[in-house]
Scaffold this motif. Structure first.
Motif, PDB file in Angstrom:
ATOM      1  N   LEU A  32       0.855  -1.179   0.000  1.00 54.96           N
ATOM      2  CA  LEU A  32       0.000   0.000   0.000  1.00 54.96           C
ATOM      3  C   LEU A  32       0.891   1.228   0.000  1.00 54.96           C
ATOM      4  O   LEU A  32       1.679   1.425   0.932  1.00 54.96           O
ATOM      5  CB  LEU A  32      -0.909   0.002   1.233  1.00 54.96           C
ATOM      6  N   LYS A  33       0.775   2.053  -1.034  1.00 59.08           N
ATOM      7  CA  LYS A  33       1.610   3.244  -1.172  1.00 59.08           C
ATOM      8  C   LYS A  33       0.778   4.471  -0.808  1.00 59.08           C
ATOM      9  O   LYS A  33      -0.170   4.810  -1.507  1.00 59.08           O
ATOM     10  CB  LYS A  33       2.150   3.357  -2.588  1.00 59.08           C
ATOM     11  N   LEU A  34       1.156   5.124   0.278  1.00 61.96           N
ATOM     12  CA  LEU A  34       0.433   6.286   0.792  1.00 61.96           C
ATOM     13  C   LEU A  34       1.121   7.561   0.334  1.00 61.96           C
ATOM     14  O   LEU A  34       2.322   7.724   0.514  1.00 61.96           O
ATOM     15  CB  LEU A  34       0.395   6.230   2.321  1.00 61.96           C
ATOM     16  N   LYS A  43       3.167  15.139   9.878  1.00 64.88           N
ATOM     17  CA  LYS A  43       2.038  14.651  10.664  1.00 64.88           C
ATOM     18  C   LYS A  43       1.827  13.156  10.484  1.00 64.88           C
ATOM     19  O   LYS A  43       1.379  12.472  11.385  1.00 64.88           O
ATOM     20  CB  LYS A  43       0.775  15.408  10.291  1.00 64.88           C
ATOM     21  N   VAL A  44       2.139  12.653   9.306  1.00 64.97           N
ATOM     22  CA  VAL A  44       1.970  11.226   9.031  1.00 64.97           C
ATOM     23  C   VAL A  44       3.135  10.414   9.599  1.00 64.97           C
ATOM     24  O   VAL A  44       2.940   9.317  10.095  1.00 64.97           O
ATOM     25  CB  VAL A  44       1.814  10.986   7.516  1.00 64.97           C
ATOM     26  N   ILE A  45       4.328  10.976   9.545  1.00 60.85           N
ATOM     27  CA  ILE A  45       5.499  10.257  10.046  1.00 60.85           C
ATOM     28  C   ILE A  45       5.625  10.399  11.555  1.00 60.85           C
ATOM     29  O   ILE A  45       5.903   9.435  12.253  1.00 60.85           O
ATOM     30  CB  ILE A  45       6.775  10.747   9.328  1.00 60.85           C
ATOM     31  N   GLY A  49       9.292   8.866  13.832  1.00 58.25           N
ATOM     32  CA  GLY A  49       8.561   7.833  13.107  1.00 58.25           C
ATOM     33  C   GLY A  49       7.514   7.098  13.921  1.00 58.25           C
ATOM     34  O   GLY A  49       7.053   6.029  13.515  1.00 58.25           O
ATOM     35  N   ARG A  50       7.122   7.662  15.039  1.00 60.73           N
ATOM     36  CA  ARG A  50       6.170   6.964  15.910  1.00 60.73           C
ATOM     37  C   ARG A  50       4.796   6.779  15.276  1.00 60.73           C
ATOM     38  O   ARG A  50       4.191   5.711  15.408  1.00 60.73           O
ATOM     39  CB  ARG A  50       6.030   7.705  17.234  1.00 60.73           C
ATOM     40  N   ILE A  51       4.289   7.803  14.604  1.00 60.34           N
ATOM     41  CA  ILE A  51       2.964   7.696  13.993  1.00 60.34           C
ATOM     42  C   ILE A  51       3.009   6.729  12.817  1.00 60.34           C
ATOM     43  O   ILE A  51       2.107   5.901  12.645  1.00 60.34           O
ATOM     44  CB  ILE A  51       2.437   9.083  13.580  1.00 60.34           C
ATOM     45  N   ALA A  52       4.066   6.797  12.005  1.00 60.65           N
ATOM     46  CA  ALA A  52       4.206   5.865  10.882  1.00 60.65           C
ATOM     47  C   ALA A  52       4.268   4.428  11.392  1.00 60.65           C
ATOM     48  O   ALA A  52       3.654   3.526  10.814  1.00 60.65           O
ATOM     49  CB  ALA A  52       5.459   6.199  10.075  1.00 60.65           C
ATOM     50  N   LYS A  53       4.982   4.216  12.472  1.00 61.17           N
ATOM     51  CA  LYS A  53       5.078   2.876  13.058  1.00 61.17           C
ATOM     52  C   LYS A  53       3.711   2.416  13.566  1.00 61.17           C
ATOM     53  O   LYS A  53       3.335   1.259  13.383  1.00 61.17           O
ATOM     54  CB  LYS A  53       6.097   2.875  14.196  1.00 61.17           C
ATOM     55  N   ALA A  54       2.959   3.323  14.169  1.00 62.36           N
ATOM     56  CA  ALA A  54       1.621   2.978  14.667  1.00 62.36           C
ATOM     57  C   ALA A  54       0.676   2.645  13.518  1.00 62.36           C
ATOM     58  O   ALA A  54      -0.119   1.702  13.613  1.00 62.36           O
ATOM     59  CB  ALA A  54       1.067   4.127  15.494  1.00 62.36           C
ATOM     60  N   ILE A  55       0.771   3.395  12.426  1.00 70.97           N
ATOM     61  CA  ILE A  55      -0.059   3.113  11.250  1.00 70.97           C
ATOM     62  C   ILE A  55       0.258   1.725  10.714  1.00 70.97           C
ATOM     63  O   ILE A  55      -0.639   0.927  10.432  1.00 70.97           O
ATOM     64  CB  ILE A  55       0.158   4.182  10.152  1.00 70.97           C
ATOM     65  N   ARG A  56       1.546   1.425  10.585  1.00 72.21           N
ATOM     66  CA  ARG A  56       1.945   0.107  10.074  1.00 72.21           C
ATOM     67  C   ARG A  56       1.482  -1.007  11.006  1.00 72.21           C
ATOM     68  O   ARG A  56       1.074  -2.082  10.548  1.00 72.21           O
ATOM     69  CB  ARG A  56       3.459   0.068   9.887  1.00 72.21           C
ATOM     70  N   GLU A  73       4.010   1.757   2.519  1.00 74.30           N
ATOM     71  CA  GLU A  73       5.081   2.660   2.115  1.00 74.30           C
ATOM     72  C   GLU A  73       4.533   4.079   2.105  1.00 74.30           C
ATOM     73  O   GLU A  73       3.467   4.322   1.541  1.00 74.30           O
ATOM     74  CB  GLU A  73       5.619   2.306   0.733  1.00 74.30           C
ATOM     75  N   ILE A  74       5.260   5.002   2.712  1.00 74.57           N
ATOM     76  CA  ILE A  74       4.851   6.411   2.727  1.00 74.57           C
ATOM     77  C   ILE A  74       5.738   7.144   1.722  1.00 74.57           C
ATOM     78  O   ILE A  74       6.953   7.195   1.880  1.00 74.57           O
ATOM     79  CB  ILE A  74       4.981   7.010   4.129  1.00 74.57           C
ATOM     80  N   LEU A  75       5.112   7.695   0.680  1.00 79.68           N
ATOM     81  CA  LEU A  75       5.832   8.342  -0.412  1.00 79.68           C
ATOM     82  C   LEU A  75       5.567   9.846  -0.410  1.00 79.68           C
ATOM     83  O   LEU A  75       4.529  10.307   0.042  1.00 79.68           O
ATOM     84  CB  LEU A  75       5.381   7.758  -1.753  1.00 79.68           C
ATOM     85  N   GLN A  76       6.520  10.594  -0.985  1.00 81.01           N
ATOM     86  CA  GLN A  76       6.325  12.036  -1.139  1.00 81.01           C
ATOM     87  C   GLN A  76       5.746  12.343  -2.482  1.00 81.01           C
ATOM     88  O   GLN A  76       5.906  11.679  -3.430  1.00 81.01           O
ATOM     89  CB  GLN A  76       7.653  12.765  -1.002  1.00 81.01           C
TER      90      GLN A  76
END
Length: 76
Positions: A32-34, A43-45, A49-56, A73-76
């Motif tokens: 899944l590419k966000l 805000k997403v990371i 990286g705590r929020i990104a880790k929680a999302i994963r 995967e979080i993309l720019q």
């Protein structure tokens, strides 16, 4: 999974209209590419990286019944 990630990301960011999720099937995993606006990346990371880790972690927990591994995967 795609819908769950979309709902989570839209509730975190300042510009929810710029959030998109692409789904890619691979042999061993579902990717899944966000994508979010550049100003919403922090805000997403989150800090360190705590929020990104929680999302994963949430996506991984929701995908227990899937036969394939789900990767975010979080993309720019």
């Amino acid at each position: 999974m795609k819908e769950l990630l979309l709902i989570i990301a839209k509730n975190l960011v300042e510009f929810p209209d710029s959030v998109s999720v692409e789904q890619e099937e691979r042999e061993d995993a579902l990717v899944l590419k966000l994508r979010v606006a550049a100003s919403d990346m922090g805000k997403v990371i989150g800090r360190q990286g705590r929020i990104a880790k929680a999302i994963r972690t949430m996506i991984k927990a929701a995908s227990v019944n899937h036969s394939k591994k789900v990767v975010v995967e979080i993309l720019q």
